[in-house]
Design an enzyme around this catalytic site. Structure first.
Site, PDB file in Angstrom:
ATOM      1  N   ASN A  57     -12.000  13.308   0.473  1.00  0.00           N
ATOM      2  CA  ASN A  57     -12.962  12.498   1.406  1.00  0.00           C
ATOM      3  C   ASN A  57     -14.598  13.597   0.893  1.00  0.00           C
ATOM      4  O   ASN A  57     -15.701  12.612   0.048  1.00  0.00           O
ATOM      5  CB  ASN A  57     -12.962  12.465   2.575  1.00  0.00           C
ATOM      6  CG  ASN A  57     -12.035  11.243   2.504  1.00  0.00           C
ATOM      7  OD1 ASN A  57     -10.930  11.412   1.866  1.00  0.00           O
ATOM      8  ND2 ASN A  57     -11.199  11.073   3.805  1.00  0.00           N
ATOM      9  N   LYS A 108       2.057  -3.749   6.661  1.00  0.00           N
ATOM     10  CA  LYS A 108       1.903  -3.586   5.692  1.00  0.00           C
ATOM     11  C   LYS A 108       3.826  -2.732   5.698  1.00  0.00           C
ATOM     12  O   LYS A 108       5.046  -4.295   4.714  1.00  0.00           O
ATOM     13  CB  LYS A 108       1.911  -2.640   4.738  1.00  0.00           C
ATOM     14  CG  LYS A 108       0.310  -3.048   5.135  1.00  0.00           C
ATOM     15  CD  LYS A 108      -0.297  -4.231   4.407  1.00  0.00           C
ATOM     16  CE  LYS A 108      -0.018  -4.667   2.646  1.00  0.00           C
ATOM     17  NZ  LYS A 108      -0.260  -6.033   2.160  1.00  0.00           N
ATOM     18  N   TYR A 128      -1.864  -0.997  10.994  1.00  0.00           N
ATOM     19  CA  TYR A 128      -2.240  -0.846   9.757  1.00  0.00           C
ATOM     20  C   TYR A 128      -0.478  -0.787   8.971  1.00  0.00           C
ATOM     21  O   TYR A 128       0.030  -1.859   7.823  1.00  0.00           O
ATOM     22  CB  TYR A 128      -3.347  -0.802   9.029  1.00  0.00           C
ATOM     23  CG  TYR A 128      -3.341  -1.113   7.183  1.00  0.00           C
ATOM     24  CD1 TYR A 128      -3.023  -2.298   6.931  1.00  0.00           C
ATOM     25  CD2 TYR A 128      -3.114   0.165   6.765  1.00  0.00           C
ATOM     26  CE1 TYR A 128      -3.471  -2.781   5.921  1.00  0.00           C
ATOM     27  CE2 TYR A 128      -3.420  -0.598   5.120  1.00  0.00           C
ATOM     28  CZ  TYR A 128      -3.036  -1.611   4.563  1.00  0.00           C
ATOM     29  OH  TYR A 128      -3.141  -2.480   3.371  1.00  0.00           O
ATOM     30  N   THR A 131       0.673  -1.425   0.064  1.00  0.00           N
ATOM     31  CA  THR A 131       0.333   0.727   0.100  1.00  0.00           C
ATOM     32  C   THR A 131       0.794   0.902  -0.489  1.00  0.00           C
ATOM     33  O   THR A 131       2.258   1.028   0.556  1.00  0.00           O
ATOM     34  CB  THR A 131      -0.715   0.348   1.210  1.00  0.00           C
ATOM     35  OG1 THR A 131      -1.738   0.940   1.505  1.00  0.00           O
ATOM     36  CG2 THR A 131       0.099  -0.217   2.534  1.00  0.00           C
ATOM     37  N   ASP A 132       0.531   2.545  -0.766  1.00  0.00           N
ATOM     38  CA  ASP A 132       1.327   3.338  -0.622  1.00  0.00           C
ATOM     39  C   ASP A 132       0.989   4.830   1.085  1.00  0.00           C
ATOM     40  O   ASP A 132       1.863   5.083   1.113  1.00  0.00           O
ATOM     41  CB  ASP A 132       0.342   4.884  -1.523  1.00  0.00           C
ATOM     42  CG  ASP A 132      -0.870   5.430  -1.037  1.00  0.00           C
ATOM     43  OD1 ASP A 132      -1.803   4.401  -0.061  1.00  0.00           O
ATOM     44  OD2 ASP A 132      -1.893   5.532  -2.008  1.00  0.00           O
ATOM     45  N   GLU A 133       0.319   3.775   2.252  1.00  0.00           N
ATOM     46  CA  GLU A 133       0.023   3.787   2.755  1.00  0.00           C
ATOM     47  C   GLU A 133       1.789   3.484   4.190  1.00  0.00           C
ATOM     48  O   GLU A 133       2.200   4.793   4.594  1.00  0.00           O
ATOM     49  CB  GLU A 133      -1.032   3.534   4.332  1.00  0.00           C
ATOM     50  CG  GLU A 133      -2.066   3.740   2.806  1.00  0.00           C
ATOM     51  CD  GLU A 133      -3.149   3.036   4.620  1.00  0.00           C
ATOM     52  OE1 GLU A 133      -3.780   3.155   5.146  1.00  0.00           O
ATOM     53  OE2 GLU A 133      -4.545   2.790   3.149  1.00  0.00           O
TER      54      GLU A 133
END
Ligand code: NAD
Ligand code: TYD
Length: 338
Positions: free
Chosen positions: A250, A154, A150, A123-125
């Protein structure tokens, strides 16, 4: 190819299996999945009798089960993970177990089995947050700076995958992608939560000021990106996969969904913010574009949202079943205090 797909009963994994069997009907897939709350074999009913597809229920932390499942494969595509930031804030234990330890177990088995390609989905996170209003984007050289349990788990898995390449010569590739959306997405994540809440006549919870920015990728585009990496990618390399060319906060996504669904802004409910909430993600996907010739086909977010809303409208049995049972307890814990 003979693929072992981990986490193939989840959102992206099941879309990937459906995509792959259609695109590459001569290949074979073993889907290895624990069937956590996020795993759903209903997604794969259309291929369950396909002789090129087999499901094995198992945990990636179980070395013996992994060894057996991987026996006849030449390629591993590793999706299995605990994937929701809010759940990682409630309890990080399963995230460290599955995402870090489970990945190490798979890597060890892949080494033993002389797997020809181990592709890790990330993920880009892992890169942390960009500033709101800046034009900065993540690329393949951006340093890791994860903020949630999370994304930290990752990041740990990405480092292990690279370490197995550098130390043991395991032929790996990694893709770090943007927020996906599309059919079969579990309604705990923003877009399917919003659509299904609206279909139920409920409000959409928006965290904080709603001015958080994600790069949104239609799931089929993610599948074609993995296809490009598996067929044309270079071993040892990382590819970032995104889709957007401009920032959409968002709140604008929610307003677009409301407009498509014929609802007004009284359906928005601002709720307390997520702790450690990353302000902005944006991806520079020029490497996969120039080196592997990949481009997103659903870069128009409104079109992707229309397609997704249509799917959730036509598949109400799917998400109503998913939203029954333990989902209620999670929703109450996450949103009960507003
Ligand atoms: P998901 O939560 O929908 O599905 C995860 C799947 O993994 C489920 O089928 C679950 O049963 C299975 N699983 C979980 N723990 C397991 C274990 N210990 N052993 C075997 N199977 C297990 O996740 P998703 O959204 O499809 O994400 C897939 C991958 O893509 C993850 O690695 C995630 O980090 C990554 N990713 C997701 C997004 C996104 O927007 N959803 C974005 C970037 C990266
Ligand atoms: P999410 O779909 O959980 O993905 P991620 O945290 O991995 O990016 O959230 C996407 C964005 O939407 C994020 O900024 C958090 C926000 N959000 C809400 O405002 N309300 C919600 O109910 C959820 C689930 C997310």
């Amino acid at each position: 190819m003979k693929l072992l797909v981990t986490g193939g009963a989840g959102f992206i994994g099941s879309n990937f299996i459906l995509y792959w069997l259609k695109k590459h009907p001569d290949d074979y897939i073993v889907n290895f999945d624990k069937l956590t709350y996020a795993g759903n074999l209903e997604n794969l009913v259309s291929v369950q009798n396909n002789p090129h597809y087999r499901f094995v229920q198992g945990d990636i932390c179980d070395a013996q089960a992994v060894r057996v499942a991987m026996k006849d494969s030449d390629t591993v595509v590793h999706f299995a993970a605990e994937s929701h930031v809010d759940r990682s804030i409630l309890d990080s234990t399963p995230f460290v177990k599955t995402n870090v330890l489970g990945t190490q177990v798979l890597l060890e088995a892949a080494r033993e089995a002389h797997i020809q390609r181990f592709h890790h989905i990330s993920t880009d996170e892992v890169f942390g947050a960009l500033e709101l209003g800046s034009t900065d984007k993540f690329n393949e050289t951006t340093p890791y700076n994860p903020h949630s349990p999370y994304s930290a788990s990752k990041a740990g898995s990405d480092h292990l995958v690279r370490a197995y390449h550098d130390t043991y010569g395991l032929p790996i590739t990694i893709s770090n992608c943007a927020n996906n959306y599309g059919p079969y997405m579990f309604p705990e994540k923003l877009i399917p939560l919003a659509i299904t809440n609206l279909l139920e006549g409920k409000k959409v919870p928006v965290y904080g000021d709603g001015l958080y920015v994600r790069d949104w990728l239609y799931v089929e585009d993610h599948c074609s990106a993995i296809d490009a990496v598996l067929h044309k990618g270079t071993v040892g390399e990382t590819y970032l996969v995104g889709s957007m060319t401009q920032d959409v906060p968002n709140i604008e996504i929610i307003k677009t969904i409301l407009a498509i669904m014929g609802k007004d802004e009284t359906s928005i409910e601002y709720v307390k913010d997520r702790p450690g909430h990353d302000r902005r993600y944006a991806i520079d996907w020029s490497k996969i574009h120039t080196q592997l010739g990949w481009s997103p086909q659903y870069a128009d977010l409104r079109k992707g949202l229309e397609k997704t809303i249509e799917w959730y409208t036509q598949n109400q049995d799917w998400w109503k079943r998913v939203k029954s049972g333990t989902y209620h307890a999670y929703y109450e814990q996450q949103y009960g205090g507003k």
